[in-house]
Design a protein around this motif. Structure first.
Motif, PDB file in Angstrom:
ATOM      1  N   PRO A  94       0.810  -1.259  -0.137  1.00 29.56           N
ATOM      2  CA  PRO A  94       0.111  -0.182   0.155  1.00 29.56           C
ATOM      3  C   PRO A  94       0.849   1.208   0.062  1.00 29.56           C
ATOM      4  O   PRO A  94       0.310   2.244  -0.433  1.00 29.56           O
ATOM      5  N   ASN A  95       2.032   1.283   0.490  1.00 30.01           N
ATOM      6  CA  ASN A  95       2.893   2.529   0.614  1.00 30.01           C
ATOM      7  C   ASN A  95       3.812   2.682  -0.811  1.00 30.01           C
ATOM      8  O   ASN A  95       4.414   3.686  -0.626  1.00 30.01           O
ATOM      9  N   LEU A  96       3.586   1.805  -1.587  1.00 24.03           N
ATOM     10  CA  LEU A  96       4.323   2.199  -2.897  1.00 24.03           C
ATOM     11  C   LEU A  96       3.383   2.238  -4.045  1.00 24.03           C
ATOM     12  O   LEU A  96       2.312   1.845  -3.890  1.00 24.03           O
ATOM     13  N   THR A  97       3.873   3.020  -4.775  1.00 22.09           N
ATOM     14  CA  THR A  97       3.252   3.480  -6.149  1.00 22.09           C
ATOM     15  C   THR A  97       2.826   2.148  -6.920  1.00 22.09           C
ATOM     16  O   THR A  97       3.800   1.046  -6.776  1.00 22.09           O
ATOM     17  N   ILE A  98       2.030   2.164  -7.896  1.00 18.47           N
ATOM     18  CA  ILE A  98       1.930   1.008  -8.624  1.00 18.47           C
ATOM     19  C   ILE A  98       3.134   0.661  -9.644  1.00 18.47           C
ATOM     20  O   ILE A  98       3.392  -0.633  -9.690  1.00 18.47           O
ATOM     21  N   THR A 135       1.842   6.258 -11.220  1.00 17.42           N
ATOM     22  CA  THR A 135       2.096   7.083 -10.238  1.00 17.42           C
ATOM     23  C   THR A 135       1.175   7.027  -9.128  1.00 17.42           C
ATOM     24  O   THR A 135       1.227   7.441  -8.133  1.00 17.42           O
ATOM     25  N   ALA A 136       0.040   6.390  -9.258  1.00 17.31           N
ATOM     26  CA  ALA A 136      -1.010   6.287  -8.233  1.00 17.31           C
ATOM     27  C   ALA A 136      -0.584   5.066  -7.006  1.00 17.31           C
ATOM     28  O   ALA A 136       0.169   4.554  -7.165  1.00 17.31           O
ATOM     29  N   TYR A 137      -1.541   5.150  -6.067  1.00 18.52           N
ATOM     30  CA  TYR A 137      -1.259   4.253  -4.987  1.00 18.52           C
ATOM     31  C   TYR A 137      -2.450   3.066  -5.113  1.00 18.52           C
ATOM     32  O   TYR A 137      -3.404   3.378  -5.440  1.00 18.52           O
ATOM     33  N   PRO A 138      -2.035   1.916  -4.551  1.00 13.13           N
ATOM     34  CA  PRO A 138      -3.160   0.838  -4.473  1.00 13.13           C
ATOM     35  C   PRO A 138      -4.610   1.239  -4.124  1.00 13.13           C
ATOM     36  O   PRO A 138      -5.463   0.940  -5.125  1.00 13.13           O
ATOM     37  N   HIS A 139      -4.797   2.212  -3.274  1.00 10.56           N
ATOM     38  CA  HIS A 139      -6.089   2.484  -2.882  1.00 10.56           C
ATOM     39  C   HIS A 139      -6.835   3.372  -3.653  1.00 10.56           C
ATOM     40  O   HIS A 139      -7.998   3.546  -3.534  1.00 10.56           O
ATOM     41  N   GLU A 140      -6.054   3.933  -4.754  1.00 12.44           N
ATOM     42  CA  GLU A 140      -6.879   4.897  -5.539  1.00 12.44           C
ATOM     43  C   GLU A 140      -7.491   3.997  -6.683  1.00 12.44           C
ATOM     44  O   GLU A 140      -8.118   4.586  -7.642  1.00 12.44           O
ATOM     45  N   LEU A 141      -7.082   2.575  -6.741  1.00  7.80           N
ATOM     46  CA  LEU A 141      -7.557   1.681  -7.746  1.00  7.80           C
ATOM     47  C   LEU A 141      -8.788   0.722  -7.197  1.00  7.80           C
ATOM     48  O   LEU A 141      -8.910   0.575  -6.132  1.00  7.80           O
ATOM     49  N   SER A 142      -9.597   0.373  -8.165  1.00  6.68           N
ATOM     50  CA  SER A 142     -10.528  -0.655  -7.917  1.00  6.68           C
ATOM     51  C   SER A 142     -10.064  -1.947  -7.791  1.00  6.68           C
ATOM     52  O   SER A 142      -9.024  -2.126  -8.052  1.00  6.68           O
ATOM     53  N   GLY A 143     -10.996  -3.075  -7.181  1.00  8.12           N
ATOM     54  CA  GLY A 143     -10.291  -4.080  -6.671  1.00  8.12           C
ATOM     55  C   GLY A 143     -10.069  -4.867  -8.063  1.00  8.12           C
ATOM     56  O   GLY A 143      -8.907  -5.748  -8.217  1.00  8.12           O
ATOM     57  N   GLY A 144     -10.635  -4.629  -9.366  1.00  9.50           N
ATOM     58  CA  GLY A 144     -10.176  -5.503 -10.649  1.00  9.50           C
ATOM     59  C   GLY A 144      -8.976  -4.893 -11.319  1.00  9.50           C
ATOM     60  O   GLY A 144      -8.272  -5.594 -11.680  1.00  9.50           O
TER      61      GLY A 144
END
Length: 245
Positions: A94-98, A135-144
């Protein structure tokens, strides 16, 4: 080729694997199916030592592991350098970008140059339509989207085998179909996949080989045509209990 012989595993008083022997051909898709609690995930995780079997052998090219003997860190790392696991709940950092999630293992484990690892990561992200989220983080993306990223992360280390533990079980039907189409493409491109799933339609469409486990025992090992046309009462009962769309 990856193969196992007489694998056993016990958790407490429960014998989870009971002498499983199987081969997993390269450039084919092997699907592991069976009722809940049959030992599917334990078997899959044994293939890269996330679970350490109690006995039996694993052979992978020139690597041979005897689980009745100590396994060295060198042997464990050699096996894991040949495989990559995709989990049910994606397990991104969670603390790393995509981009960092995808390049972490190539850079720090496989010693790939940073610019080369990032180039490959962007290429993978472009293939799944998610490069804009580098450059986004995981929490900014949907599950899929996160599951697509986890598959990109697995591909980034260029494994000989990709191991997938029910990768669509936490997704809604629309996102599940997106992931299954991606996996079908990887299978058609000749990647070596070993996947645990409850999705029998995927197995019917994509599998080259099916393993059917029940109560820790291997009840079927063969091609999908033979499995879906099997006349045994137990396999017919199992298939009648799942949905084939």
């Amino acid at each position: 080729m990856l193969q196992i012989s007489k694998l056993t595993k016990q958790f407490g008083s429960q014998q989870v694997l009971k002498g499983i022997s199987a081969r997993f051909p390269e450039k084919q898709t092997t699907v592991i199916v069976g009722p809940s609690g049959s030992g599917k995930t334990t078997l899959l995780r044994s293939l890269d030592l996330l679970v350490r079997p109690d006995s039996g052998e694993l052979t992978f090219d020139d690597l041979k592991l005897d689980f009745s003997q100590p396994i060295s860190s060198k042997q464990r790392n050699k096996l894991r350098n040949k495989t990559s696991m995709v989990f049910q709940n994606w397990n991104l950092f969670p603390n790393l970008t995509i981009l960092q999630n995808i390049t972490s293992a190539p850079i720090h484990v496989h010693k790939v140059a940073v610019d080369q690892a990032e180039h490959q990561a962007h290429k993978l992200l472009q293939e799944v339509g998610l490069d804009e989220y580098a450059t986004a983080y995981p929490h900014e993306l949907s599950g899929g989207q996160q599951q697509r990223i986890s598959i990109c992360r697995a591909l980034a280390v260029q494994p000989q085998y990709i191991l997938l533990d029910e990768p669509t079980s936490a997704l809604d039907p629309e996102r599940e179909n997106q992931i299954l189409r991606m996996l079908e493409r990887l299978s058609n491109e000749g990647n070596s996949l070993i996947m645990v799933t409850h999705n029998m339609q995927f197995a019917k469409n994509v599998a080259d080989k099916i393993l059917f486990l029940e109560d820790g025992e291997l009840q079927f090992d063969g091609d999908k045509e033979a499995f879906f046309s099997a006349k045994t009462d137990r396999i017919q009962q199992f298939l009648q209990g799942v949905t084939l769309n």
